[in-house]
Design a protein around this motif. Sequence first.
Motif, mmCIF file in Angstrom:
data_model
loop_
_atom_site.group_PDB
_atom_site.id
_atom_site.type_symbol
_atom_site.label_atom_id
_atom_site.label_comp_id
_atom_site.label_asym_id
_atom_site.label_seq_id
_atom_site.Cartn_x
_atom_site.Cartn_y
_atom_site.Cartn_z
ATOM 1 N N ILE A 83 0.792 -1.139 -0.092
ATOM 2 C CA ILE A 83 0.123 -0.055 -0.146
ATOM 3 C C ILE A 83 0.751 1.259 -0.031
ATOM 4 O O ILE A 83 0.354 2.245 -0.710
ATOM 5 N N GLU A 84 2.120 1.007 0.558
ATOM 6 C CA GLU A 84 2.799 2.344 0.702
ATOM 7 C C GLU A 84 3.831 2.400 -0.321
ATOM 8 O O GLU A 84 3.657 3.398 -0.956
ATOM 9 N N LYS A 85 4.623 1.613 -0.892
ATOM 10 C CA LYS A 85 5.460 1.468 -1.729
ATOM 11 C C LYS A 85 4.718 1.299 -3.267
ATOM 12 O O LYS A 85 5.327 1.972 -4.127
ATOM 13 N N GLY A 86 3.890 0.721 -3.359
ATOM 14 C CA GLY A 86 3.074 0.832 -4.833
ATOM 15 C C GLY A 86 2.084 1.777 -4.995
ATOM 16 O O GLY A 86 1.530 1.574 -6.109
ATOM 17 N N GLN A 87 2.022 2.873 -4.195
ATOM 18 C CA GLN A 87 0.929 3.692 -4.492
ATOM 19 C C GLN A 87 -0.597 3.151 -4.660
ATOM 20 O O GLN A 87 -1.100 3.464 -5.688
ATOM 21 N N LEU A 88 -0.824 2.301 -3.991
ATOM 22 C CA LEU A 88 -2.083 1.411 -4.064
ATOM 23 C C LEU A 88 -3.054 2.271 -4.016
ATOM 24 O O LEU A 88 -4.204 2.057 -4.638
ATOM 25 N N LEU A 89 -3.175 3.006 -2.994
ATOM 26 C CA LEU A 89 -4.422 3.901 -2.918
ATOM 27 C C LEU A 89 -4.610 4.922 -3.935
ATOM 28 O O LEU A 89 -5.781 5.169 -4.372
ATOM 29 N N ARG A 90 -3.536 5.448 -4.409
ATOM 30 C CA ARG A 90 -3.883 6.331 -5.788
ATOM 31 C C ARG A 90 -4.401 5.612 -6.823
ATOM 32 O O ARG A 90 -5.182 5.846 -7.512
ATOM 33 N N THR A 127 1.551 9.088 -15.019
ATOM 34 C CA THR A 127 1.745 8.087 -14.039
ATOM 35 C C THR A 127 0.862 8.116 -12.842
ATOM 36 O O THR A 127 0.241 7.189 -12.137
ATOM 37 N N ALA A 128 0.324 9.419 -12.514
ATOM 38 C CA ALA A 128 -0.586 9.704 -11.401
ATOM 39 C C ALA A 128 -1.951 9.379 -11.584
ATOM 40 O O ALA A 128 -2.629 9.171 -10.745
ATOM 41 N N LYS A 129 -2.180 8.865 -12.691
ATOM 42 C CA LYS A 129 -3.609 8.142 -13.215
ATOM 43 C C LYS A 129 -3.257 7.082 -13.499
ATOM 44 O O LYS A 129 -4.419 6.407 -14.034
ATOM 45 N N ASN A 130 -2.428 6.197 -13.270
ATOM 46 C CA ASN A 130 -2.380 4.828 -13.444
ATOM 47 C C ASN A 130 -3.338 4.049 -12.822
ATOM 48 O O ASN A 130 -3.726 4.344 -11.567
ATOM 49 N N THR A 131 -3.986 2.913 -13.610
ATOM 50 C CA THR A 131 -5.120 2.357 -12.945
ATOM 51 C C THR A 131 -4.277 1.152 -11.979
ATOM 52 O O THR A 131 -3.133 0.962 -12.158
ATOM 53 N N ILE A 173 -0.077 -2.507 -11.219
ATOM 54 C CA ILE A 173 0.637 -3.825 -10.994
ATOM 55 C C ILE A 173 1.942 -3.899 -11.932
ATOM 56 O O ILE A 173 2.984 -4.776 -11.593
ATOM 57 N N TYR A 174 1.589 -3.764 -13.255
ATOM 58 C CA TYR A 174 2.434 -3.832 -14.316
ATOM 59 C C TYR A 174 3.832 -3.067 -14.068
ATOM 60 O O TYR A 174 5.013 -3.723 -14.018
#
Length: 276
Positions: free
Chosen positions: A63-70, A220-224, A229-230
């Motif tokens: 959640i922290e390193k992968g920017q999962l929430l964003r 990249t700020a709009k990555n789904t 994951i990719y």
Amino acid sequence: MSAKTKKRVSRGIVYVICAFMAFLVLFPFLLVLLTSFKSVSEAAVVTFSLPEKFLWENFAYVIEKGQLLRAFKNSLIITGSAVTLTVFVASITAFVLTRRSDRLSRILSNYFLIGMIAPLSLIPEVMIVKFLGLSGTYAAIILIHVASRLPLSIMIYSGVIKGIPRSLDESAMLEGCGLLSMFYRVIFPLLKPAVFTNIIITFMGVWNDFQISLYFVTDTAKNTLPLSIYSFVGYMTYKWNYVCAFIVLSILPILLIYCIAQKYIVDGMIAGAVKS
């Protein structure tokens, strides 16, 4: 062999086939789930063995390193908007095409059916998006998803609407309802099984989409989630425990939506498959 024995044998064969199909579906999910709790060294060996210690901190790290929430927010905006537009646009379109019996409605119905066969063409999509000035926006991705999901959605709704008597339309109109008011107050509530089916199909397709997002997300700020994951796989090379933890978190919304609406899916698909 008696008829009763034949029935038992045939039923047993069906159960074996269903169990095998369930195994094929659950096999990769179980592997990913177990790996998500393992350490880096344990995850390097692909096995179904239980981890020595269940590392729940893998999920916090992702959640922290992968920017999962964003990424989750981006996927939620795109998927929620695409599902909402698809449900309402497809339902009203199916209602109009089904209730009309002129040549134009038949041509449009066939046109939408062709859309189920024709593949998405990248170059025209890019040209249209640039012409509309939507490059790099959420709107471009949402509208492309809606356009690609409309044909199947219209077919599902049409099958249900054909079974609704026209007398309901006439009664609502006599009570003073306009066209839109009559549809959303009288007809739309009767489409509940088809609506939930459409929500599930569209939600899963858009949430898991990779191709459209890959081509049309320029920031990249709009990555789904699939794009994140990719990117995360490249960032976490050989650290498959973190990658699997990311995957598990990304599919939780799909499981939640499916569990809520699963009882409507079969009814909606059967009703939508009827074509007169």
